[in-house]
Scaffold this motif. Structure first.
Motif, PDB file in Angstrom:
ATOM      1  N   MET A 145      28.359-112.588 -91.264  1.00 47.76           N
ATOM      2  CA  MET A 145      28.417-111.206 -90.785  1.00 47.76           C
ATOM      3  C   MET A 145      26.996-110.659 -90.621  1.00 47.76           C
ATOM      4  O   MET A 145      26.117-110.910 -91.430  1.00 47.76           O
ATOM      5  CB  MET A 145      29.189-110.351 -91.785  1.00 47.76           C
ATOM      6  N   ILE A 146      26.786-109.894 -89.543  1.00 49.68           N
ATOM      7  CA  ILE A 146      25.470-109.323 -89.273  1.00 49.68           C
ATOM      8  C   ILE A 146      25.211-108.186 -90.259  1.00 49.68           C
ATOM      9  O   ILE A 146      26.066-107.327 -90.478  1.00 49.68           O
ATOM     10  CB  ILE A 146      25.389-108.798 -87.830  1.00 49.68           C
ATOM     11  N   SER A 147      24.015-108.178 -90.857  1.00 43.29           N
ATOM     12  CA  SER A 147      23.686-107.147 -91.847  1.00 43.29           C
ATOM     13  C   SER A 147      23.505-105.791 -91.168  1.00 43.29           C
ATOM     14  O   SER A 147      23.294-105.696 -89.948  1.00 43.29           O
ATOM     15  CB  SER A 147      22.404-107.517 -92.587  1.00 43.29           C
ATOM     16  N   ALA A 148      23.572-104.739 -91.974  1.00 42.18           N
ATOM     17  CA  ALA A 148      23.372-103.382 -91.451  1.00 42.18           C
ATOM     18  C   ALA A 148      21.990-103.248 -90.830  1.00 42.18           C
ATOM     19  O   ALA A 148      21.825-102.625 -89.776  1.00 42.18           O
ATOM     20  CB  ALA A 148      23.560-102.364 -92.577  1.00 42.18           C
ATOM     21  N   VAL A 149      20.977-103.846 -91.461  1.00 45.45           N
ATOM     22  CA  VAL A 149      19.610-103.776 -90.922  1.00 45.45           C
ATOM     23  C   VAL A 149      19.555-104.430 -89.549  1.00 45.45           C
ATOM     24  O   VAL A 149      19.027-103.848 -88.591  1.00 45.45           O
ATOM     25  CB  VAL A 149      18.609-104.448 -91.886  1.00 45.45           C
ATOM     26  N   ASP A 150      20.123-105.636 -89.431  1.00 41.68           N
ATOM     27  CA  ASP A 150      20.080-106.334 -88.145  1.00 41.68           C
ATOM     28  C   ASP A 150      20.908-105.620 -87.084  1.00 41.68           C
ATOM     29  O   ASP A 150      20.558-105.636 -85.904  1.00 41.68           O
ATOM     30  CB  ASP A 150      20.554-107.779 -88.313  1.00 41.68           C
ATOM     31  N   ARG A 151      22.009-104.981 -87.488  1.00 40.96           N
ATOM     32  CA  ARG A 151      22.798-104.201 -86.532  1.00 40.96           C
ATOM     33  C   ARG A 151      21.965-103.064 -85.956  1.00 40.96           C
ATOM     34  O   ARG A 151      21.988-102.791 -84.760  1.00 40.96           O
ATOM     35  CB  ARG A 151      24.037-103.612 -87.224  1.00 40.96           C
ATOM     36  N   LEU A 152      21.231-102.372 -86.829  1.00 36.01           N
ATOM     37  CA  LEU A 152      20.408-101.257 -86.366  1.00 36.01           C
ATOM     38  C   LEU A 152      19.243-101.750 -85.513  1.00 36.01           C
ATOM     39  O   LEU A 152      18.890-101.121 -84.515  1.00 36.01           O
ATOM     40  CB  LEU A 152      19.895-100.448 -87.557  1.00 36.01           C
ATOM     41  N   LEU A 181      25.609 -93.169-100.512  1.00 35.79           N
ATOM     42  CA  LEU A 181      27.041 -93.174-100.196  1.00 35.79           C
ATOM     43  C   LEU A 181      27.864 -93.406-101.453  1.00 35.79           C
ATOM     44  O   LEU A 181      28.910 -92.784-101.647  1.00 35.79           O
ATOM     45  CB  LEU A 181      27.349 -94.274 -99.176  1.00 35.79           C
ATOM     46  N   ALA A 182      27.398 -94.312-102.299  1.00 30.29           N
ATOM     47  CA  ALA A 182      28.129 -94.615-103.527  1.00 30.29           C
ATOM     48  C   ALA A 182      28.193 -93.395-104.438  1.00 30.29           C
ATOM     49  O   ALA A 182      29.238 -93.077-105.002  1.00 30.29           O
ATOM     50  CB  ALA A 182      27.487 -95.793-104.255  1.00 30.29           C
ATOM     51  N   ALA A 204      25.432 -93.024 -87.324  1.00 36.42           N
ATOM     52  CA  ALA A 204      25.282 -94.452 -87.024  1.00 36.42           C
ATOM     53  C   ALA A 204      24.889 -95.229 -88.279  1.00 36.42           C
ATOM     54  O   ALA A 204      25.387 -96.328 -88.521  1.00 36.42           O
ATOM     55  CB  ALA A 204      24.238 -94.658 -85.928  1.00 36.42           C
ATOM     56  N   LEU A 205      23.999 -94.642 -89.097  1.00 35.92           N
ATOM     57  CA  LEU A 205      23.579 -95.308 -90.331  1.00 35.92           C
ATOM     58  C   LEU A 205      24.751 -95.450 -91.295  1.00 35.92           C
ATOM     59  O   LEU A 205      24.996 -96.530 -91.847  1.00 35.92           O
ATOM     60  CB  LEU A 205      22.440 -94.524 -90.991  1.00 35.92           C
ATOM     61  N   LEU A 206      25.505 -94.373 -91.493  1.00 33.87           N
ATOM     62  CA  LEU A 206      26.636 -94.429 -92.414  1.00 33.87           C
ATOM     63  C   LEU A 206      27.673 -95.441 -91.919  1.00 33.87           C
ATOM     64  O   LEU A 206      28.257 -96.177 -92.721  1.00 33.87           O
ATOM     65  CB  LEU A 206      27.271 -93.046 -92.573  1.00 33.87           C
ATOM     66  N   GLN A 207      27.887 -95.482 -90.612  1.00 32.59           N
ATOM     67  CA  GLN A 207      28.874 -96.415 -90.065  1.00 32.59           C
ATOM     68  C   GLN A 207      28.482 -97.863 -90.342  1.00 32.59           C
ATOM     69  O   GLN A 207      29.286 -98.649 -90.841  1.00 32.59           O
ATOM     70  CB  GLN A 207      29.039 -96.215 -88.562  1.00 32.59           C
ATOM     71  N   PRO A 221      33.925 -92.888 -87.627  1.00 37.54           N
ATOM     72  CA  PRO A 221      34.150 -93.685 -86.422  1.00 37.54           C
ATOM     73  C   PRO A 221      33.822 -95.160 -86.640  1.00 37.54           C
ATOM     74  O   PRO A 221      32.949 -95.519 -87.426  1.00 37.54           O
ATOM     75  CB  PRO A 221      33.177 -93.070 -85.403  1.00 37.54           C
ATOM     76  N   GLY A 222      34.545 -96.016 -85.930  1.00 39.42           N
ATOM     77  CA  GLY A 222      34.221 -97.432 -85.895  1.00 39.42           C
ATOM     78  C   GLY A 222      34.796 -98.289 -87.004  1.00 39.42           C
ATOM     79  O   GLY A 222      34.541 -99.490 -87.031  1.00 39.42           O
ATOM     80  N   LEU A 223      35.568 -97.704 -87.929  1.00 38.88           N
ATOM     81  CA  LEU A 223      36.056 -98.488 -89.062  1.00 38.88           C
ATOM     82  C   LEU A 223      37.508 -98.946 -88.908  1.00 38.88           C
ATOM     83  O   LEU A 223      38.004 -99.689 -89.756  1.00 38.88           O
ATOM     84  CB  LEU A 223      35.913 -97.689 -90.365  1.00 38.88           C
ATOM     85  N   ASP A 224      38.191 -98.520 -87.856  1.00 37.30           N
ATOM     86  CA  ASP A 224      39.621 -98.821 -87.708  1.00 37.30           C
ATOM     87  C   ASP A 224      39.915-100.320 -87.757  1.00 37.30           C
ATOM     88  O   ASP A 224      40.866-100.753 -88.404  1.00 37.30           O
ATOM     89  CB  ASP A 224      40.167 -98.237 -86.406  1.00 37.30           C
TER      90      ASP A 224
END
Length: 200
Positions: free
Chosen positions: A1-8, A36-37, A68-71, A125-128
């Motif tokens: 899975m692509i990390s959050a850093v790489d996604r951004l 978030l936690a 976008a960051l939270l997503q 958004p985006g979690l469905d």
């Protein structure tokens, strides 16, 4: 899975970031995950920037938006949960796999306000797709444990989803204060109630 850093970073139209820019982004993602936690989805960009030790200007140079960051961070968290479910499905002992996943699932809900809100249906958004994948895996784990005669057949997988969601509790009730392991004690009681002792 692509990390959050790489996604951004992928959203930056193929530009290769400087090393310090990547470090700042990594710090922002780490700060967002911890915020978030602790705070939940209402956390602000200012708080995340402060936790990361960067200015708000750096935040918006590195991040397209707070949403976008939270997503992407929540996608990473839920992706980890799906990977845990896949390991549980691969366990040759269906009851062991189910209980292992249940522990990971409930611990995350108890320890992360943001994950708990995302799993509870907060409008993010985006979690469905990820939520649908988690539902499918819970159904698979429950049905496998039932087929093996380990989990009561009079309970649906939807019942199990609600029971697991209810295991993590508020820190106070009727003048009592819960310990840090209250979710674990609750889970053991719920799992004991789900177990099919007769194998029927």
């Amino acid at each position: 899975m692509i990390s959050a850093v790489d996604r951004l970073l992928a959203d930056e139209a193929g530009q290769i970031p400087r090393a310090d820019a990547r470090r700042n982004l990594e710090r922002l993602v780490t700060a967002a995950r911890s915020a978030l936690a602790e705070v939940g989805v209402e956390v602000t960009a200012q708080e995340i920037a402060q936790r990361a030790g960067v200015g708000k200007g750096t935040f918006y140079r590195r991040i397209p938006s707070l949403a976008a960051l939270l997503q992407v961070v929540l996608e990473e968290v839920l992706g980890d949960m799906i990977a845990s479910a896949d390991r549980a499905i691969a366990d040759p002992d269906p009851w062991h796999g189910f209980t292992d996943f249940a522990s990971v699932y409930v611990r995350l809900r108890a320890e992360s306000c943001g994950a708990n809100e995302a799993l509870g249906g907060a409008d993010i958004p985006g979690l469905d797709r990820l939520l649908a994948e988690i539902r499918n895996r819970i159904r698979h784990l429950v049905e496998a444990a039932q087929h093996a005669g380990e989990l009561r057949r009079d309970i649906t997988w939807q019942d199990v989803a609600f029971l697991l969601a209810g295991v993590s509790t508020d820190s106070h009730t009727i003048g009592l204060r819960s310990g840090s392991d209250q979710w674990s004690r609750n889970l053991r009681i719920v799992l004991d109630g789900l177990r099919d002792r007769d194998g029927s």
